[in-house]
Design a protein around this motif. Structure first.
Motif, PDB file in Angstrom:
ATOM      1  N   LEU A 151      -1.652  -5.281  -7.224  1.00 56.60           N
ATOM      2  CA  LEU A 151      -1.107  -4.046  -7.799  1.00 56.60           C
ATOM      3  C   LEU A 151      -0.475  -4.389  -9.143  1.00 56.60           C
ATOM      4  CD1 LEU A 151      -1.308  -3.356  -4.699  1.00 56.60           C
ATOM      5  CD2 LEU A 151       0.623  -1.811  -5.075  1.00 56.60           C
ATOM      6  N   ALA A 152      -0.858  -3.656 -10.170  1.00 63.07           N
ATOM      7  CA  ALA A 152      -0.359  -3.928 -11.510  1.00 63.07           C
ATOM      8  C   ALA A 152       0.248  -2.667 -12.102  1.00 63.07           C
ATOM      9  CB  ALA A 152      -1.486  -4.451 -12.411  1.00 63.07           C
ATOM     10  N   ASN A 153       1.551  -2.706 -12.361  1.00 62.55           N
ATOM     11  CA  ASN A 153       2.286  -1.613 -13.010  1.00 62.55           C
ATOM     12  C   ASN A 153       2.011  -0.265 -12.343  1.00 62.55           C
ATOM     13  OD1 ASN A 153       4.108  -0.637 -14.994  1.00 62.55           O
ATOM     14  ND2 ASN A 153       2.381   0.087 -16.228  1.00 62.55           N
ATOM     15  N   VAL A 154       2.091  -0.242 -11.032  1.00 60.79           N
ATOM     16  CA  VAL A 154       1.765   0.969 -10.279  1.00 60.79           C
ATOM     17  C   VAL A 154       2.934   1.955 -10.291  1.00 60.79           C
ATOM     18  CG1 VAL A 154       1.414   1.845  -7.926  1.00 60.79           C
ATOM     19  CG2 VAL A 154      -0.015  -0.014  -8.801  1.00 60.79           C
ATOM     20  N   HIS A 155       2.613   3.190 -10.692  1.00 52.71           N
ATOM     21  CA  HIS A 155       3.521   4.329 -10.571  1.00 52.71           C
ATOM     22  C   HIS A 155       2.789   5.344  -9.688  1.00 52.71           C
ATOM     23  CE1 HIS A 155       4.947   2.338 -14.180  1.00 52.71           C
ATOM     24  NE2 HIS A 155       6.004   3.112 -14.229  1.00 52.71           N
ATOM     25  N   ALA A 156       3.451   5.853  -8.661  1.00 54.92           N
ATOM     26  CA  ALA A 156       2.755   6.752  -7.734  1.00 54.92           C
ATOM     27  C   ALA A 156       3.752   7.700  -7.086  1.00 54.92           C
ATOM     28  CB  ALA A 156       2.030   5.939  -6.659  1.00 54.92           C
ATOM     29  N   GLY A 157       3.191   8.753  -6.467  1.00 55.59           N
ATOM     30  CA  GLY A 157       4.051   9.720  -5.795  1.00 55.59           C
ATOM     31  C   GLY A 157       3.253  10.792  -5.098  1.00 55.59           C
ATOM     32  N   TYR A 158       3.920  11.934  -4.893  1.00 56.45           N
ATOM     33  CA  TYR A 158       3.325  13.062  -4.177  1.00 56.45           C
ATOM     34  C   TYR A 158       3.552  14.320  -5.014  1.00 56.45           C
ATOM     35  CZ  TYR A 158       3.953   9.617  -0.469  1.00 56.45           C
ATOM     36  OH  TYR A 158       3.950   8.458   0.267  1.00 56.45           O
ATOM     37  N   GLY A 159       2.466  15.036  -5.290  1.00 61.55           N
ATOM     38  CA  GLY A 159       2.615  16.223  -6.134  1.00 61.55           C
ATOM     39  C   GLY A 159       3.186  15.844  -7.490  1.00 61.55           C
ATOM     40  N   GLU A 160       4.256  16.533  -7.887  1.00 60.98           N
ATOM     41  CA  GLU A 160       4.893  16.244  -9.164  1.00 60.98           C
ATOM     42  C   GLU A 160       5.962  15.159  -9.066  1.00 60.98           C
ATOM     43  OE1 GLU A 160       3.872  17.611 -12.035  1.00 60.98           O
ATOM     44  OE2 GLU A 160       2.294  18.514 -10.783  1.00 60.98           O
ATOM     45  N   THR A 161       6.238  14.698  -7.867  1.00 59.04           N
ATOM     46  CA  THR A 161       7.321  13.745  -7.655  1.00 59.04           C
ATOM     47  C   THR A 161       6.825  12.306  -7.745  1.00 59.04           C
ATOM     48  OG1 THR A 161       8.428  15.303  -6.166  1.00 59.04           O
ATOM     49  CG2 THR A 161       9.141  13.004  -6.074  1.00 59.04           C
ATOM     50  N   GLY A 164      10.998   3.873  -0.673  1.00 57.14           N
ATOM     51  CA  GLY A 164       9.610   3.823  -1.110  1.00 57.14           C
ATOM     52  C   GLY A 164       8.730   2.837  -0.369  1.00 57.14           C
ATOM     53  N   LYS A 165       9.227   2.241   0.710  1.00 61.46           N
ATOM     54  CA  LYS A 165       8.436   1.238   1.424  1.00 61.46           C
ATOM     55  C   LYS A 165       7.153   1.848   2.018  1.00 61.46           C
ATOM     56  CE  LYS A 165      11.635   0.096   4.394  1.00 61.46           C
ATOM     57  NZ  LYS A 165      12.589   1.198   4.075  1.00 61.46           N
ATOM     58  N   SER A 166       7.312   2.946   2.745  1.00 60.67           N
ATOM     59  CA  SER A 166       6.142   3.600   3.336  1.00 60.67           C
ATOM     60  C   SER A 166       5.227   4.162   2.258  1.00 60.67           C
ATOM     61  CB  SER A 166       6.586   4.718   4.289  1.00 60.67           C
ATOM     62  OG  SER A 166       7.295   4.196   5.388  1.00 60.67           O
ATOM     63  N   SER A 167       5.818   4.642   1.185  1.00 60.38           N
ATOM     64  CA  SER A 167       5.013   5.180   0.079  1.00 60.38           C
ATOM     65  C   SER A 167       4.167   4.100  -0.576  1.00 60.38           C
ATOM     66  CB  SER A 167       5.919   5.836  -0.969  1.00 60.38           C
ATOM     67  OG  SER A 167       6.540   6.990  -0.435  1.00 60.38           O
ATOM     68  N   LEU A 168       4.670   2.874  -0.581  1.00 55.40           N
ATOM     69  CA  LEU A 168       3.880   1.771  -1.129  1.00 55.40           C
ATOM     70  C   LEU A 168       2.626   1.544  -0.293  1.00 55.40           C
ATOM     71  CD1 LEU A 168       3.382  -0.600  -2.986  1.00 55.40           C
ATOM     72  CD2 LEU A 168       5.029  -1.939  -1.663  1.00 55.40           C
ATOM     73  N   LEU A 169       2.776   1.516   1.036  1.00 53.23           N
ATOM     74  CA  LEU A 169       1.597   1.371   1.890  1.00 53.23           C
ATOM     75  C   LEU A 169       0.656   2.556   1.729  1.00 53.23           C
ATOM     76  CD1 LEU A 169       2.990  -0.085   5.254  1.00 53.23           C
ATOM     77  CD2 LEU A 169       2.359  -1.260   3.148  1.00 53.23           C
ATOM     78  N   ALA A 170       1.221   3.759   1.652  1.00 58.93           N
ATOM     79  CA  ALA A 170       0.397   4.960   1.496  1.00 58.93           C
ATOM     80  C   ALA A 170      -0.383   4.931   0.190  1.00 58.93           C
ATOM     81  CB  ALA A 170       1.271   6.208   1.561  1.00 58.93           C
ATOM     82  N   THR A 171       0.217   4.384  -0.852  1.00 54.78           N
ATOM     83  CA  THR A 171      -0.454   4.293  -2.144  1.00 54.78           C
ATOM     84  C   THR A 171      -1.621   3.315  -2.076  1.00 54.78           C
ATOM     85  OG1 THR A 171       1.593   4.828  -3.322  1.00 54.78           O
ATOM     86  CG2 THR A 171      -0.129   3.715  -4.584  1.00 54.78           C
ATOM     87  N   ILE A 172      -1.410   2.184  -1.426  1.00 62.12           N
ATOM     88  CA  ILE A 172      -2.495   1.209  -1.277  1.00 62.12           C
ATOM     89  C   ILE A 172      -3.644   1.820  -0.480  1.00 62.12           C
ATOM     90  CG2 ILE A 172      -3.132  -1.011  -0.255  1.00 62.12           C
ATOM     91  CD1 ILE A 172      -0.187  -1.873  -0.788  1.00 62.12           C
ATOM     92  N   MET A 173      -3.302   2.627   0.528  1.00 61.77           N
ATOM     93  CA  MET A 173      -4.317   3.212   1.393  1.00 61.77           C
ATOM     94  C   MET A 173      -4.991   4.421   0.754  1.00 61.77           C
ATOM     95  SD  MET A 173      -5.479   2.255   4.321  1.00 61.77           S
ATOM     96  CE  MET A 173      -7.192   2.755   4.230  1.00 61.77           C
ATOM     97  N   GLY A 174      -4.401   4.973  -0.313  1.00 59.73           N
ATOM     98  CA  GLY A 174      -5.001   6.124  -0.981  1.00 59.73           C
ATOM     99  C   GLY A 174      -4.461   7.454  -0.523  1.00 59.73           C
ATOM    100  N   HIS A 175      -3.306   7.451   0.161  1.00 62.56           N
ATOM    101  CA  HIS A 175      -2.705   8.686   0.659  1.00 62.56           C
ATOM    102  C   HIS A 175      -1.647   9.246  -0.277  1.00 62.56           C
ATOM    103  CE1 HIS A 175      -3.821   7.225   4.974  1.00 62.56           C
ATOM    104  NE2 HIS A 175      -4.855   7.715   4.319  1.00 62.56           N
ATOM    105  N   ALA A 176      -1.347   8.541  -1.348  1.00 62.89           N
ATOM    106  CA  ALA A 176      -0.418   9.024  -2.373  1.00 62.89           C
ATOM    107  C   ALA A 176      -1.141   9.006  -3.715  1.00 62.89           C
ATOM    108  CB  ALA A 176       0.839   8.149  -2.423  1.00 62.89           C
ATOM    109  N   SER A 177      -0.630   9.756  -4.665  1.00 64.10           N
ATOM    110  CA  SER A 177      -1.296   9.893  -5.968  1.00 64.10           C
ATOM    111  C   SER A 177      -0.852   8.781  -6.912  1.00 64.10           C
ATOM    112  CB  SER A 177      -0.961  11.251  -6.593  1.00 64.10           C
ATOM    113  OG  SER A 177      -1.400  12.306  -5.761  1.00 64.10           O
ATOM    114  N   LEU A 178      -1.820   8.039  -7.416  1.00 61.18           N
ATOM    115  CA  LEU A 178      -1.540   6.991  -8.393  1.00 61.18           C
ATOM    116  C   LEU A 178      -1.446   7.622  -9.776  1.00 61.18           C
ATOM    117  CD1 LEU A 178      -1.294   3.862  -8.637  1.00 61.18           C
ATOM    118  CD2 LEU A 178      -3.708   3.846  -9.244  1.00 61.18           C
ATOM    119  N   ARG A 179      -0.294   7.459 -10.420  1.00 58.51           N
ATOM    120  CA  ARG A 179      -0.063   8.066 -11.737  1.00 58.51           C
ATOM    121  C   ARG A 179      -0.374   7.105 -12.880  1.00 58.51           C
ATOM    122  NH1 ARG A 179       3.287  12.432 -11.282  1.00 58.51           N
ATOM    123  NH2 ARG A 179       2.942  13.453  -9.284  1.00 58.51           N
ATOM    124  N   GLU A 180      -0.144   5.822 -12.625  1.00 56.34           N
ATOM    125  CA  GLU A 180      -0.300   4.823 -13.675  1.00 56.34           C
ATOM    126  C   GLU A 180      -0.535   3.484 -12.999  1.00 56.34           C
ATOM    127  OE1 GLU A 180       2.438   2.946 -17.277  1.00 56.34           O
ATOM    128  OE2 GLU A 180       2.829   4.997 -16.567  1.00 56.34           O
TER     129      GLU A 180
END
Length: 234
Positions: free
Chosen positions: A8-18, A43-59
């Motif tokens: 993971l490199a410089n990952v920014h992620a979230g849900y919707g606008e958050t 953000g621990k669970s959100s990190l796993l969700a981002t890797i799995m593709g369940h959260a929106s990658l912004r950057e």
């Protein structure tokens, strides 16, 4: 030097606008285990969700096995070799244990019989529906279902949550076998800090969506050192 299994490199992620995660950088090698600790809501669970593709990658970018996952759908990430054991377990309540496992099978060494050998309690209840299992049995089923996907990387989110100590001990033994005997790469989010730090040589501490410590788990065995990171104010 071989490319990391997960990067993971410089990952920014979230849900919707958050935006929940900011400036996340981490690497995991084949067979390596990493524990993720921190207070609730950091953000621990959100990190796993981002890797799995369940959260929106912004950057930033996510690479796995040399492939760019940045725009890859979650089901394709599963087929690429990532399995996810969610905090909520998400067992199919009206399907039997056998059916829960059958729907997740991908080609490879992990067959239904192999996971039944790992979890004898499930073997005895293979015809019971998901809603007829105890919390511990549901957690075992969630892990078994992840394993028959034949992953190279296993993401586990709070596997001990809500379980009796004797069941936690049993699950801990299984997770340790996955590390030592089967050489799986594992990212473990775990509320029991002592187990998390003993399980993996490396750990990260998260606070307010950022990684505030990344290094040797032994460093965090010192209570003062651990409290310093868990009490970080950005």
């Amino acid at each position: 030097m071989p490319e990391p299994l997960l990067q993971l490199a410089n990952v920014h992620a979230g849900y919707g606008e958050t935006v929940v995660l900011e400036e996340i950088n981490l690497e995991l090698s084949q067979g390596q285990c990493l524990s993720i600790i921190g207070r609730n809501g950091v953000g621990k669970s959100s990190l796993l969700a981002t890797i799995m593709g369940h959260a929106s990658l912004r950057e930033g970018s996510i690479r796995f096995g040399g492939r760019d996952l940045t725009r890859m759908a979650a089901y394709k990430r599963c087929r690429a070799g990532i399995s996810y054991v969610p905090q909520e377990r998400e067992v199919f309540s009206t399907l039997t244990v056998q059916e829960n496992i059958d729907v997740a099978i991908q080609p490879g060494e992990w067959s239904p019989e192999r996971v039944f050998d790992l979890f004898p309690n499930l073997a005895a209840r293979r015809q019971n529906r998901g809603n007829q299992l105890s919390g511990g049995e549901q957690q075992m089923l969630a892990i078994a279902r992840a394993l028959v996907g034949n992953p190279k990387l296993l993401l586990m989110d709070e596997p001990s949550e809500g379980l009796a100590p004797v069941i936690v001990e049993e699950l801990g033994g299984v997770i340790t076998r996955l590390r030592d005997e089967f050489k799986l790469a594992i990212l473990l989010v775990e509320q029991h800090v002592k187990f998390a730090l003993e399980f993996a040589d490396s750990a990260i501490v998260m606070d307010r969506g950022r990684i505030v410590f990344s290094g040797d788990s032994k460093t965090l065995m010192d209570e003062d050192e651990l409290n310093k990171f868990l009490g970080v104010v950005a």
